[in-house]
Every structure is written in C-alpha cells, then in structure tokens.
Design a protein around this motif. Structure first.
Motif, short mmCIF file in Angstrom:
data_model
loop_
_atom_site.label_atom_id
_atom_site.label_comp_id
_atom_site.label_asym_id
_atom_site.label_seq_id
_atom_site.Cartn_x
_atom_site.Cartn_y
_atom_site.Cartn_z
N SER A 5 50.33 -4.00 107.98
CA SER A 5 50.34 -2.70 108.64
C SER A 5 51.73 -2.52 109.26
O SER A 5 52.15 -3.33 110.09
N VAL A 6 52.43 -1.49 108.83
CA VAL A 6 53.79 -1.26 109.31
C VAL A 6 53.74 -0.42 110.59
O VAL A 6 53.19 0.68 110.60
N ASN A 7 54.32 -0.95 111.65
CA ASN A 7 54.39 -0.25 112.93
C ASN A 7 55.62 0.67 112.92
O ASN A 7 56.75 0.20 112.76
N LEU A 8 55.39 1.96 113.13
CA LEU A 8 56.46 2.95 113.03
C LEU A 8 57.04 3.37 114.38
O LEU A 8 57.79 4.34 114.46
N ASN A 9 56.71 2.65 115.43
CA ASN A 9 57.22 3.03 116.76
C ASN A 9 58.74 3.18 116.79
O ASN A 9 59.28 4.11 117.40
N LYS A 10 59.45 2.25 116.16
CA LYS A 10 60.92 2.25 116.26
C LYS A 10 61.53 3.45 115.55
O LYS A 10 62.62 3.90 115.92
N ILE A 11 60.87 3.97 114.53
CA ILE A 11 61.35 5.20 113.89
C ILE A 11 61.32 6.34 114.92
O ILE A 11 62.26 7.13 115.03
N ALA A 12 60.22 6.38 115.69
CA ALA A 12 60.10 7.43 116.71
C ALA A 12 61.11 7.22 117.84
O ALA A 12 61.61 8.20 118.41
N VAL A 13 61.42 5.96 118.18
CA VAL A 13 62.43 5.70 119.20
C VAL A 13 63.78 6.29 118.78
O VAL A 13 64.45 6.97 119.58
N CYS A 37 52.48 -0.89 101.22
CA CYS A 37 51.89 -1.44 102.44
C CYS A 37 50.43 -0.99 102.57
O CYS A 37 50.02 0.02 102.01
N ASP A 38 49.66 -1.75 103.32
CA ASP A 38 48.22 -1.53 103.39
C ASP A 38 47.80 -0.54 104.47
O ASP A 38 46.66 -0.09 104.49
N GLY A 39 48.71 -0.23 105.37
CA GLY A 39 48.37 0.71 106.43
C GLY A 39 49.53 0.87 107.39
O GLY A 39 50.60 0.28 107.24
N LEU A 40 49.30 1.71 108.40
CA LEU A 40 50.31 2.01 109.40
C LEU A 40 49.75 1.78 110.80
O LEU A 40 48.56 2.00 111.05
N THR A 41 50.63 1.39 111.69
CA THR A 41 50.29 1.17 113.09
C THR A 41 51.18 2.05 113.97
O THR A 41 52.38 2.21 113.69
N VAL A 42 50.60 2.61 115.02
CA VAL A 42 51.37 3.28 116.06
C VAL A 42 50.81 2.87 117.42
O VAL A 42 49.65 2.48 117.53
N HIS A 43 51.66 2.96 118.42
CA HIS A 43 51.25 2.60 119.79
C HIS A 43 51.67 3.73 120.72
O HIS A 43 52.70 3.65 121.40
N PRO A 44 50.89 4.80 120.76
CA PRO A 44 51.23 5.90 121.67
C PRO A 44 51.06 5.47 123.12
O PRO A 44 50.05 4.87 123.48
N ARG A 45 52.05 5.77 123.94
CA ARG A 45 52.00 5.42 125.36
C ARG A 45 51.99 6.69 126.20
O ARG A 45 52.49 7.73 125.76
N PRO A 46 51.45 6.61 127.40
CA PRO A 46 51.42 7.81 128.25
C PRO A 46 52.80 8.40 128.52
O PRO A 46 52.93 9.62 128.68
N ASP A 47 53.85 7.55 128.57
CA ASP A 47 55.18 8.08 128.84
C ASP A 47 55.86 8.64 127.58
O ASP A 47 56.96 9.16 127.66
N GLN A 48 55.19 8.50 126.43
CA GLN A 48 55.67 9.07 125.16
C GLN A 48 57.09 8.61 124.84
O GLN A 48 57.90 9.38 124.33
N ARG A 49 57.39 7.37 125.14
CA ARG A 49 58.74 6.85 124.89
C ARG A 49 59.06 6.78 123.39
O ARG A 49 60.21 6.73 123.01
N LEU A 63 47.62 9.71 106.09
CA LEU A 63 47.03 8.44 105.65
C LEU A 63 45.69 8.59 104.93
O LEU A 63 45.23 7.63 104.32
N ARG A 64 45.05 9.71 105.02
CA ARG A 64 43.70 9.85 104.47
C ARG A 64 43.68 9.45 103.00
O ARG A 64 44.37 10.03 102.17
N GLY A 65 42.88 8.44 102.70
CA GLY A 65 42.74 7.98 101.34
C GLY A 65 43.86 7.09 100.85
O GLY A 65 43.84 6.64 99.70
N ARG A 66 44.84 6.79 101.72
CA ARG A 66 46.01 6.02 101.28
C ARG A 66 46.13 4.66 101.95
O ARG A 66 46.86 3.80 101.44
N GLY A 67 45.47 4.48 103.06
CA GLY A 67 45.60 3.20 103.74
C GLY A 67 44.91 3.22 105.09
O GLY A 67 44.38 4.24 105.52
N GLU A 68 44.92 2.08 105.76
CA GLU A 68 44.28 1.96 107.06
C GLU A 68 45.20 2.48 108.16
O GLU A 68 46.42 2.42 108.05
N TYR A 69 44.56 2.97 109.20
CA TYR A 69 45.29 3.50 110.36
C TYR A 69 44.89 2.69 111.57
O TYR A 69 43.71 2.60 111.93
#
Length: 247
Positions: A5-13, A37-49, A63-69
């Motif tokens: 599962s690829v975490n995309l937080n750093k793209i958003a940073v 890849c088998d899915g994607l991970t995100v970690h939304p935080r209250p400060d939206q950093r 992601l619908r039908g393409r992998g795990e979220y």
C-alpha cells in the motif's frame, strides 16, 4: 504474498508547500496503481498538513475496483475546520481498512502505537462503529507490545507494527534484536487471530529482510522512503521493485 500500500502523504506535502495542484495526487495514484501496487494509504490529520478531506474523497472514487484503500488516523481527534473526524471520513468514503493511530499535532510523524493492555476498553466502541461501516480495523502497535487477545476480543482484525526502530537499527548495521522483537510481536498477534501489517521507514534496502522474518506478513504501507527513492529512479520503477520483493 504481501500487499504493498503506497502512502501518498508526501505528494500532498509537496503540493501544499507551493500551493496549487502540483504534484498532482491523482496522477501519483494512477502511476502507482498502473505499476501494480495493491492499494493506497493516506493519513489525514486535523491540521491538514498534507492530505485534506477532499483528497480522501478523490482517492476513494479513483480506487473503486482498482485496489484497497487504507485511511490512517487518530479516532479520538475531534472535528476541526474542514476535517470532519476519522469516523466521519470513513462513513463518507467507506475505505477497505482504517488504521487507528494514537498521534497528535505535535508529532512530525507517527512514532508510537497503542498500548493494547490499557487502551482496548476506550477503543472498543470506536472499533465497533468502524466495523459497522464495513471497514477492516487495524491498530498501530509497537514491537514488543502485548494485549493482542484483548484487541481481537473487541473486534480488531489486524495490527500494524511500527517499524521505525527496526529501520533505524538496520541502517546502523544492528538489526538483529529489533527484527527478532518484530517477529515475536507478529507471532503473538497471529496466535491471537490477528493479521499483521507493518509500516514506517521501510525501504527498498530493508523491506526484504523484514518480510523474510515475518511469515504471513499481510501488508506493508510505505510512503516516505518510496517517494524519496522515486525522485532518483522514477515512481513506477520503484513500485515495481517493491513488488518484486514482496510478491
């Protein structure tokens, strides 16, 4: 086979640091998925950093039908501004998995897990609510932790072992003890009926050694190292290299 599962937080940073939409989160997501890849991970935080609530919805549709979220977050953090809270985000997007993490605004990144011998009673009603939404529930835990039978009793299905100390020891050439501790923790969790995920500072250098030591490792979530490696070698290529190791 261990899922990636690829975490995309750093793209958003990177995007947020400049304003606008570049680098584009959807393009990064498509690149990873097209590479297998088998899915994607995100970690939304209250400060939206980094990841914002709008991003959570965007990726849910993509992601619908393409992998795990997998959505990570602190279930006790209250709604703030545009951040509606982790439970509400899960209600709105119905991810495959929620990974509950005891983090706060003051942490640069997640750096410890729940104490299952202490925290299960307060987690139990939240676990039940996430399960009612159809989400698989995983808890972020430290290597060496206990209380896995209690976690299973309240409906938890997986744990994610915090691998930061292992990665640090590996980089210092002293991984043996940290790896054995992770392996023993995984065994205890599996004996309690829980599947085992892992994440934090795993990289192309150390993930193969880790996987070999953890039979039945279900999933790894990798973000910071994968994005860093992608700067040098290209995202699609790096994703494929991880998959060669994990699959």
């Amino acid at each position: 086979m261990t899922f990636l599962s690829v975490n995309l937080n750093k793209i958003a940073v990177l995007r947020n640091s400049r304003g606008g939409n570049e680098p584009d989160l959807a393009t990064a997501a498509h690149t990873c998925l097209d590479a297998g890849c088998d899915g994607l991970t995100v970690h939304p935080r209250p400060d939206q950093r980094h990841i914002r609530p709008t991003d959570v919805h965007l990726l849910a549709a993509l992601l619908r039908g393409r992998g795990e979220y997998n959505i990570e977050g602190n279930p006790f953090a209250p709604a703030r501004g545009e951040y509606p809270g982790l439970l509400e985000l899960a209600r709105e997007t119905r991810p495959t998995q929620v990974t509950l993490v005891p983090d706060g605004d003051g942490q640069i990144t997640s750096d410890h897990g729940f104490d299952l011998t202490r925290d299960c009673d307060m987690l139990a009603p939240l676990v039940a609510q996430f399960r009612e939404l159809g989400c698989r529930v995983s808890l972020f835990v430290d290597a060496g932790g206990e209380g896995f039978a209690e976690a299973a009793r309240i409906g938890v299905q997986r744990v994610e072992i915090y691998t930061g100390p292992y990665a640090e020891a590996f980089a210092a050439g002293k991984a043996k003890q940290a790896l054995e501790l992770c392996a023993e923790t995984a065994r205890k969790a599996q004996q309690a009926g829980l599947a085992v995920n892992a994440g934090h500072d795993l990289s192309l250098d150390n993930v193969g050694t880790f996987k070999a030591a953890i039979p039945g490792l279900a999933e790894v979530s990798i973000g910071h190292a994968l994005i860093t490696e992608s700067l040098y070698s290209g995202m699609a290529n790096v994703v494929r290299r991880y998959l060669q190791i994990l699959h």
